[in-house]
Design a protein around this motif. Structure first.
Motif, mmCIF file in Angstrom:
data_model
loop_
_atom_site.group_PDB
_atom_site.id
_atom_site.type_symbol
_atom_site.label_atom_id
_atom_site.label_comp_id
_atom_site.label_asym_id
_atom_site.label_seq_id
_atom_site.Cartn_x
_atom_site.Cartn_y
_atom_site.Cartn_z
ATOM 1 N N MET A 1 0.760 -1.119 0.051
ATOM 2 C CA MET A 1 -0.088 -0.088 0.051
ATOM 3 C C MET A 1 0.779 1.364 -0.008
ATOM 4 S SD MET A 1 -3.228 0.538 2.161
ATOM 5 C CE MET A 1 -4.065 2.292 2.619
ATOM 6 N N SER A 2 0.464 2.378 -0.747
ATOM 7 C CA SER A 2 1.296 3.374 -0.873
ATOM 8 C C SER A 2 1.217 4.236 0.290
ATOM 9 C CB SER A 2 0.799 4.056 -2.098
ATOM 10 O OG SER A 2 1.369 5.329 -2.296
ATOM 11 N N ARG A 3 2.347 4.632 0.842
ATOM 12 C CA ARG A 3 2.350 5.614 2.215
ATOM 13 C C ARG A 3 1.969 6.910 1.629
ATOM 14 N NH1 ARG A 3 7.712 3.804 4.980
ATOM 15 N NH2 ARG A 3 7.175 1.499 5.161
ATOM 16 N N VAL A 4 2.279 7.423 0.374
ATOM 17 C CA VAL A 4 1.923 8.700 -0.028
ATOM 18 C C VAL A 4 0.674 8.935 -0.583
ATOM 19 C CG1 VAL A 4 2.547 10.581 -1.502
ATOM 20 C CG2 VAL A 4 4.467 9.133 -0.455
ATOM 21 N N GLY A 5 0.183 7.973 -1.262
ATOM 22 C CA GLY A 5 -1.258 7.928 -2.107
ATOM 23 C C GLY A 5 -2.376 7.752 -1.116
ATOM 24 N N LYS A 6 -2.227 7.232 -0.093
ATOM 25 C CA LYS A 6 -3.468 7.092 0.953
ATOM 26 C C LYS A 6 -3.925 8.231 1.349
ATOM 27 C CE LYS A 6 -0.978 5.289 4.694
ATOM 28 N NZ LYS A 6 -0.633 4.009 5.610
ATOM 29 N N TYR A 7 -3.138 9.248 1.504
ATOM 30 C CA TYR A 7 -3.442 10.787 2.140
ATOM 31 C C TYR A 7 -4.097 11.542 1.032
ATOM 32 C CZ TYR A 7 -0.710 8.912 5.910
ATOM 33 O OH TYR A 7 -0.238 8.211 6.847
ATOM 34 N N PRO A 8 -5.347 11.963 1.248
ATOM 35 C CA PRO A 8 -5.875 13.074 0.121
ATOM 36 C C PRO A 8 -5.166 14.501 -0.035
ATOM 37 C CG PRO A 8 -7.243 12.949 1.968
ATOM 38 C CD PRO A 8 -6.264 12.035 2.478
ATOM 39 N N VAL A 9 -5.157 15.090 -1.073
ATOM 40 C CA VAL A 9 -4.819 16.267 -1.160
ATOM 41 C C VAL A 9 -5.601 17.380 -0.713
ATOM 42 C CG1 VAL A 9 -3.568 17.903 -2.927
ATOM 43 C CG2 VAL A 9 -3.095 15.441 -3.350
ATOM 44 N N THR A 10 -5.046 18.285 0.002
ATOM 45 C CA THR A 10 -6.164 19.095 0.720
ATOM 46 C C THR A 10 -5.966 20.380 -0.181
ATOM 47 O OG1 THR A 10 -4.334 20.115 1.923
ATOM 48 C CG2 THR A 10 -5.844 18.757 2.885
ATOM 49 N N VAL A 11 -7.219 21.060 -0.643
ATOM 50 C CA VAL A 11 -7.233 22.151 -1.706
ATOM 51 C C VAL A 11 -7.363 23.231 -1.106
ATOM 52 C CG1 VAL A 11 -8.362 22.972 -3.796
ATOM 53 C CG2 VAL A 11 -8.332 20.526 -3.458
ATOM 54 N N PRO A 12 -6.461 24.355 -0.902
ATOM 55 C CA PRO A 12 -6.591 25.548 -0.332
ATOM 56 C C PRO A 12 -7.697 26.419 -0.660
ATOM 57 C CG PRO A 12 -4.601 25.731 -1.529
ATOM 58 C CD PRO A 12 -5.011 24.465 -1.682
ATOM 59 N N GLN A 13 -8.135 27.638 -0.158
ATOM 60 C CA GLN A 13 -8.973 28.669 -0.626
ATOM 61 C C GLN A 13 -8.487 29.008 -1.793
ATOM 62 O OE1 GLN A 13 -11.861 27.708 0.983
ATOM 63 N NE2 GLN A 13 -12.468 29.930 1.166
ATOM 64 N N GLY A 14 -9.465 29.610 -2.683
ATOM 65 C CA GLY A 14 -8.726 30.146 -4.042
ATOM 66 C C GLY A 14 -8.404 29.409 -5.115
ATOM 67 N N VAL A 15 -8.318 28.063 -4.932
ATOM 68 C CA VAL A 15 -7.702 26.979 -5.970
ATOM 69 C C VAL A 15 -9.072 26.102 -6.385
ATOM 70 C CG1 VAL A 15 -6.556 24.914 -6.268
ATOM 71 C CG2 VAL A 15 -5.660 26.856 -5.044
ATOM 72 N N GLN A 16 -9.300 26.023 -7.665
ATOM 73 C CA GLN A 16 -10.324 25.050 -8.222
ATOM 74 C C GLN A 16 -9.593 23.954 -8.944
ATOM 75 O OE1 GLN A 16 -10.824 28.454 -9.472
ATOM 76 N NE2 GLN A 16 -11.606 29.075 -7.869
ATOM 77 N N VAL A 17 -9.996 22.672 -8.528
ATOM 78 C CA VAL A 17 -9.644 21.606 -9.015
ATOM 79 C C VAL A 17 -10.864 20.983 -9.833
ATOM 80 C CG1 VAL A 17 -8.413 19.214 -8.708
ATOM 81 C CG2 VAL A 17 -7.874 21.049 -7.276
ATOM 82 N N ALA A 18 -10.433 20.572 -11.313
ATOM 83 C CA ALA A 18 -11.582 20.032 -11.966
ATOM 84 C C ALA A 18 -11.062 18.784 -12.813
ATOM 85 C CB ALA A 18 -12.191 21.151 -12.846
ATOM 86 N N LEU A 19 -11.934 17.729 -12.828
ATOM 87 C CA LEU A 19 -11.656 16.552 -13.784
ATOM 88 C C LEU A 19 -12.328 16.702 -15.158
ATOM 89 C CD1 LEU A 19 -9.960 13.881 -13.446
ATOM 90 C CD2 LEU A 19 -12.142 12.891 -12.827
ATOM 91 N N GLN A 20 -11.355 16.860 -16.094
ATOM 92 C CA GLN A 20 -12.170 16.870 -17.437
ATOM 93 C C GLN A 20 -11.436 15.691 -18.221
ATOM 94 O OE1 GLN A 20 -10.347 20.616 -18.649
ATOM 95 N NE2 GLN A 20 -11.610 21.730 -17.549
ATOM 96 N N GLY A 21 -12.399 14.866 -18.383
ATOM 97 C CA GLY A 21 -12.007 13.406 -19.129
ATOM 98 C C GLY A 21 -10.875 12.606 -18.169
ATOM 99 N N ARG A 22 -9.780 12.500 -18.768
ATOM 100 C CA ARG A 22 -8.640 11.786 -18.054
ATOM 101 C C ARG A 22 -7.615 12.898 -17.646
ATOM 102 N NH1 ARG A 22 -9.102 7.941 -15.349
ATOM 103 N NH2 ARG A 22 -7.311 7.400 -15.343
ATOM 104 N N THR A 23 -8.199 14.203 -17.596
ATOM 105 C CA THR A 23 -7.164 15.322 -17.318
ATOM 106 C C THR A 23 -7.673 16.080 -16.052
ATOM 107 O OG1 THR A 23 -6.507 15.685 -19.624
ATOM 108 C CG2 THR A 23 -6.054 17.276 -18.173
ATOM 109 N N VAL A 24 -6.556 16.266 -14.982
ATOM 110 C CA VAL A 24 -6.912 17.127 -13.716
ATOM 111 C C VAL A 24 -6.474 18.452 -14.133
ATOM 112 C CG1 VAL A 24 -6.577 17.165 -11.304
ATOM 113 C CG2 VAL A 24 -6.758 15.107 -12.186
ATOM 114 N N VAL A 25 -7.234 19.399 -13.840
ATOM 115 C CA VAL A 25 -6.984 20.887 -14.273
ATOM 116 C C VAL A 25 -6.987 21.792 -12.595
ATOM 117 C CG1 VAL A 25 -7.657 22.994 -15.389
ATOM 118 C CG2 VAL A 25 -7.788 20.711 -16.496
ATOM 119 N N ALA A 26 -5.913 22.334 -12.434
ATOM 120 C CA ALA A 26 -5.893 23.174 -11.226
ATOM 121 C C ALA A 26 -5.850 24.684 -11.556
ATOM 122 C CB ALA A 26 -4.931 22.787 -10.138
ATOM 123 N N LYS A 27 -6.744 25.469 -10.920
ATOM 124 C CA LYS A 27 -6.581 26.775 -11.433
ATOM 125 C C LYS A 27 -6.303 27.591 -9.969
ATOM 126 C CE LYS A 27 -9.754 26.692 -15.145
ATOM 127 N NZ LYS A 27 -11.007 27.005 -15.864
#
Length: 177
Positions: A1-27
């Protein structure tokens, strides 16, 4: 099991993360970054966090699980706060200056070295012997800093050349009489 992968990424205020097909976009305030996903991982976007999980239970999926999580974390950090690499130039007559869209380096050659600053990167010189590379993309900031350092890396006898701010140079003893 991945020690890094099991923790979710926290998204701070002012950042939008979207999933477009097989692409992750962060603004964010520093720009927009995207990451193409492999077929080995699944990404779930929830309010305030991004979770990554493997699709199968084989070695490649588990490897890409931790790698993808780290890349998404770097994207989120990059668009919110950015990345910086500081470098120092040591040597008599060695200096750097930003002229227009070029970084001009005098590194003891018979000519000055002109490095064109790529888009998305900001280079500043507070002093003639200090260079700071800033940007949103961690890989690009590291690559630009490595290319600048490659023009004249630090040598082991006097320590002359371009080095990273916290880099320790192994010094060698010179000739003896």
């Amino acid at each position: 099991m991945s020690r890094v992968g099991k923790y979710p990424v926290t998204v701070p205020q002012g950042v939008q993360v979207a999933l477009q097909g097989r692409t992750v976009v962060a603004k964010g305030r520093l720009g927009e970054l995207s990451l193409d996903l492999t077929e080995d991982v699944e990404v779930m976007i929830e309010p305030g966090k991004v979770a990554v999980s493997p699709r199968r239970d084989d070695r490649r999926s588990r490897t890409m699980w931790g790698t993808t999580r780290s890349l998404i974390n770097s994207m989120v950090t990059g668009v919110s706060t950015g990345f910086t690499k500081s470098m120092e130039i040591t040597g008599t007559g060695y200096r750097a200056a930003v002229q227009g869209k070029d970084l001009v380096l005098n590194l003891g050659f018979s000519h000055e070295v002109r490095y064109p600053i790529p888009p998305g990167i900001k280079i500043t010189c507070e002093r003639p012997t200090a260079v700071k590379v800033e940007g949103a993309d961690k890989r690009q900031v590291g690559q630009v800093a490595a290319e600048i350092r490659a023009y004249r890396g630090p040598e082991p006898y006097k320590g002359k050349g371009v080095r990273y701010e916290n880099e320790q140079i192994l010094r060698k003893e010179g000739k003896k009489k």
